[in-house]
Enzyme design. Sequence first.
Site, mmCIF file in Angstrom:
data_model
loop_
_atom_site.group_PDB
_atom_site.id
_atom_site.type_symbol
_atom_site.label_atom_id
_atom_site.label_comp_id
_atom_site.label_asym_id
_atom_site.label_seq_id
_atom_site.Cartn_x
_atom_site.Cartn_y
_atom_site.Cartn_z
ATOM 1 N N ARG A 205 0.857 -1.195 0.000
ATOM 2 C CA ARG A 205 0.000 0.000 0.000
ATOM 3 C C ARG A 205 0.889 1.240 0.000
ATOM 4 O O ARG A 205 1.660 1.446 0.944
ATOM 5 C CB ARG A 205 -0.884 0.032 1.247
ATOM 6 C CG ARG A 205 -1.852 -1.130 1.359
ATOM 7 C CD ARG A 205 -3.135 -0.874 0.591
ATOM 8 N NE ARG A 205 -3.892 -2.100 0.399
ATOM 9 C CZ ARG A 205 -4.992 -2.433 1.067
ATOM 10 N NH1 ARG A 205 -5.461 -1.615 1.996
ATOM 11 N NH2 ARG A 205 -5.613 -3.548 0.818
ATOM 12 N N GLU A 207 0.430 4.205 0.731
ATOM 13 C CA GLU A 207 -0.124 5.371 1.427
ATOM 14 C C GLU A 207 0.939 5.945 2.369
ATOM 15 O O GLU A 207 1.583 5.216 3.112
ATOM 16 C CB GLU A 207 -1.418 5.033 2.176
ATOM 17 C CG GLU A 207 -1.354 3.777 3.010
ATOM 18 C CD GLU A 207 -2.741 3.178 3.272
ATOM 19 O OE1 GLU A 207 -3.741 3.884 3.122
ATOM 20 O OE2 GLU A 207 -2.790 2.001 3.621
ATOM 21 N N ARG A 213 -1.110 2.030 12.592
ATOM 22 C CA ARG A 213 -1.858 0.903 12.021
ATOM 23 C C ARG A 213 -1.537 0.626 10.562
ATOM 24 O O ARG A 213 -2.143 -0.270 9.961
ATOM 25 C CB ARG A 213 -3.367 1.131 12.201
ATOM 26 C CG ARG A 213 -3.860 2.461 11.647
ATOM 27 C CD ARG A 213 -5.239 2.797 12.157
ATOM 28 N NE ARG A 213 -6.289 2.225 11.344
ATOM 29 C CZ ARG A 213 -7.523 1.977 11.796
ATOM 30 N NH1 ARG A 213 -7.835 2.242 13.049
ATOM 31 N NH2 ARG A 213 -8.437 1.481 11.001
ATOM 32 N N HIS A 214 -0.614 1.388 9.989
ATOM 33 C CA HIS A 214 -0.297 1.203 8.575
ATOM 34 C C HIS A 214 1.168 0.867 8.316
ATOM 35 O O HIS A 214 2.061 1.533 8.828
ATOM 36 C CB HIS A 214 -0.653 2.466 7.783
ATOM 37 C CG HIS A 214 -2.120 2.722 7.722
ATOM 38 N ND1 HIS A 214 -2.702 3.782 8.375
ATOM 39 C CD2 HIS A 214 -3.122 2.049 7.105
ATOM 40 C CE1 HIS A 214 -4.017 3.757 8.153
ATOM 41 N NE2 HIS A 214 -4.301 2.707 7.398
ATOM 42 N N GLU A 346 -9.780 -1.922 13.097
ATOM 43 C CA GLU A 346 -10.225 -2.764 11.970
ATOM 44 C C GLU A 346 -9.140 -3.768 11.622
ATOM 45 O O GLU A 346 -7.996 -3.393 11.376
ATOM 46 C CB GLU A 346 -10.504 -1.888 10.740
ATOM 47 C CG GLU A 346 -10.897 -2.727 9.528
ATOM 48 C CD GLU A 346 -10.804 -1.980 8.196
ATOM 49 O OE1 GLU A 346 -11.146 -0.786 8.148
ATOM 50 O OE2 GLU A 346 -10.375 -2.610 7.216
ATOM 51 N N SER A 349 -11.817 -6.351 6.208
ATOM 52 C CA SER A 349 -12.983 -5.966 5.427
ATOM 53 C C SER A 349 -13.387 -7.177 4.604
ATOM 54 O O SER A 349 -12.519 -7.909 4.123
ATOM 55 C CB SER A 349 -12.683 -4.800 4.491
ATOM 56 O OG SER A 349 -12.571 -3.610 5.227
ATOM 57 N N ARG A 397 -1.909 -6.440 12.365
ATOM 58 C CA ARG A 397 -2.851 -5.760 13.276
ATOM 59 C C ARG A 397 -3.338 -6.717 14.363
ATOM 60 O O ARG A 397 -3.486 -6.326 15.516
ATOM 61 C CB ARG A 397 -4.035 -5.197 12.488
ATOM 62 C CG ARG A 397 -3.624 -3.990 11.666
ATOM 63 C CD ARG A 397 -4.830 -3.181 11.235
ATOM 64 N NE ARG A 397 -4.410 -2.111 10.342
ATOM 65 C CZ ARG A 397 -5.249 -1.340 9.668
ATOM 66 N NH1 ARG A 397 -6.551 -1.522 9.776
ATOM 67 N NH2 ARG A 397 -4.788 -0.386 8.893
HETATM 68 P P1 ATP Z 1 -7.700 1.212 6.999
HETATM 69 O O1 ATP Z 1 -9.005 1.899 6.691
HETATM 70 O O2 ATP Z 1 -7.544 0.842 8.431
HETATM 71 O O3 ATP Z 1 -6.515 1.902 6.435
HETATM 72 P P2 ATP Z 1 -8.443 -0.451 4.778
HETATM 73 O O4 ATP Z 1 -9.925 -0.504 4.945
HETATM 74 O O5 ATP Z 1 -7.842 0.470 3.795
HETATM 75 O O6 ATP Z 1 -7.755 -0.195 6.226
HETATM 76 P P3 ATP Z 1 -8.560 -3.009 3.515
HETATM 77 O O7 ATP Z 1 -8.304 -2.621 2.130
HETATM 78 O O8 ATP Z 1 -9.945 -3.275 3.963
HETATM 79 O O9 ATP Z 1 -7.890 -1.918 4.480
HETATM 80 O O10 ATP Z 1 -7.579 -4.242 3.839
HETATM 81 C C1 ATP Z 1 -7.968 -5.392 4.582
HETATM 82 C C2 ATP Z 1 -7.193 -5.475 5.895
HETATM 83 O O11 ATP Z 1 -5.793 -5.373 5.688
HETATM 84 C C3 ATP Z 1 -7.490 -4.345 6.867
HETATM 85 O O12 ATP Z 1 -8.666 -4.575 7.595
HETATM 86 C C4 ATP Z 1 -6.251 -4.364 7.740
HETATM 87 O O13 ATP Z 1 -6.291 -5.401 8.698
HETATM 88 C C5 ATP Z 1 -5.172 -4.696 6.768
HETATM 89 N N1 ATP Z 1 -4.497 -3.493 6.290
HETATM 90 C C6 ATP Z 1 -4.933 -2.641 5.340
HETATM 91 N N2 ATP Z 1 -4.043 -1.669 5.093
HETATM 92 C C7 ATP Z 1 -3.001 -1.919 5.914
HETATM 93 C C8 ATP Z 1 -1.745 -1.286 6.117
HETATM 94 N N3 ATP Z 1 -1.393 -0.210 5.406
HETATM 95 N N4 ATP Z 1 -0.895 -1.813 7.035
HETATM 96 C C9 ATP Z 1 -1.235 -2.898 7.740
HETATM 97 N N5 ATP Z 1 -2.401 -3.563 7.592
HETATM 98 C C10 ATP Z 1 -3.278 -3.086 6.684
HETATM 99 MG MG MG Z 2 -11.166 -2.018 5.141
#
Ligand code: ATP
Ligand code: MG
Length: 423
Positions: A205, A207, A213-214, A346, A349, A397
């Site tokens: 990712r 971002e 959390r990221h 979270e 998803s 997480r």
């Molecule tokens: P958030 O809103 O918390 O950034 P997201 O909704 O963008 O997460 P999803 O695309 O739903 O993330 O990804 C599924 C799962 O992967 C998330 O629920 C989370 O547990 C994990 N996850 C997502 N992005 C990250 C990240 N940058 N670092 C660590 N874990 C991640």
């Molecule tokens: Mg999500």
Amino acid sequence: MRTLVRELKEKVGQEVTLYLTLEVLRDQKHLQFILGHDKSGTIQLVIPKSKVQNHEEIGQLLTGSTFIAQGLIVEAKQSKTFGLEMQVERIEIMSKSQAWPITEESSIDLRFDYRVVDLKSAKSQLMLKLRSAFEAGCREYLYSKEMTEIHTPKLMGTASESGSQVFRVEYFGSYAYLAQSNQFFKEAAVASGLEGVFEIAPVFRAEASHSTRHLTEFTGLDVEFAWCFEVHEVMKLEEEMLIHALSKLEPFVEKVKEIYGIELTTKPTVRYLSLDEAKDILKEKGFKLGKTQDLPDEGERILYEILGTDLIFVHDYPIAKRPFYHMWDRENGTTKSFDLIFKGIEITSGAIREHRLDVVSQQTLEKGVSLESVSYYLDNFKYGCAPHGGFGLGIERVIAKLLGLSSVKEASFMPRDPDRLTP
Ligand code: ATP
Ligand code: MG
């Protein structure tokens, strides 16, 4: 032949060979004492200088040095190492450690600079073992459901379905993108006829988030399975998987208490709520959210504070907040989707996906995405595909929350974030 430290109780009075890493060394006039460990435990060694020729070299050894020790195992009531110690006859040094540049009290950044040393700590070792056991527990459950483990490409020719947040890399005069989701591939696996698939693999990712959390690269556990119709079926499967995997962590409870000072959750409490119900609960606490909003990070945390439930499944997110490939319920303006909140954050998803070509094409256009840009994805549904659903879970997480870590980075082997690509 190698003997492990845990086997020493049966070896009193015998000569054995141990492969060890040095913890501490005390050098006295006639004797040296070493505490050394292997994967199974710690043992005290007593080295009589008169008998061991290389004692001067041994005396210089620092924490982390590795060696092979031969000697006699004797009972020693005063020794903390199971009342046993080794009377050393011979030590062969394998590797001499330099002074460690960090302690457990060093700043998190310095610890990550020297992650190779940081990983030697009791905390890191326990984290790595717990993480491995958690993944094994999930796998075990998924195999019991006759699912097939797959490995999907992480190099993609186009930025994936949801578009944003991708890393672009050079690819033979053109560009490739690092997969920020395996959504397309796991649905292709379901379309192929595999009725249940999963993958545990890196997710990228791009971002520029500096949150706790990221990560820019994390480990995703992705599941997709056929012949499910309602979001509750997907949530139920994940609930069962987590209950199974967490129950398998029972052997870690004591060690986690000793080393992290916390109670490990092996029997999580569970609750199901619609997003509207979750919003009502938050409203009572003065936290107001509109109809088309979802839960902000703070909302997830507060919901956990109010309810105190470890696993909170929140379902039926608004169409406005979910992608084109989820199954929509137009009448209610919602989707057959959910998020799972574990101890206030979270971790997942998931959703029932739209498997009907005409419907998913329509939804694609309504989300302002061109059909050409997702044509490979739509191919999944052109040649026959069973109704299906699935979810994606972030391993770091879960582990961070289980151990009360300050950040997901501490649950990563070698964390990757916007400021860190090394070591
Ligand atoms: P958030 O809103 O918390 O950034 P997201 O909704 O963008 O997460 P999803 O695309 O739903 O993330 O990804 C599924 C799962 O992967 C998330 O629920 C989370 O547990 C994990 N996850 C997502 N992005 C990250 C990240 N940058 N670092 C660590 N874990 C991640
Ligand atoms: Mg999500």
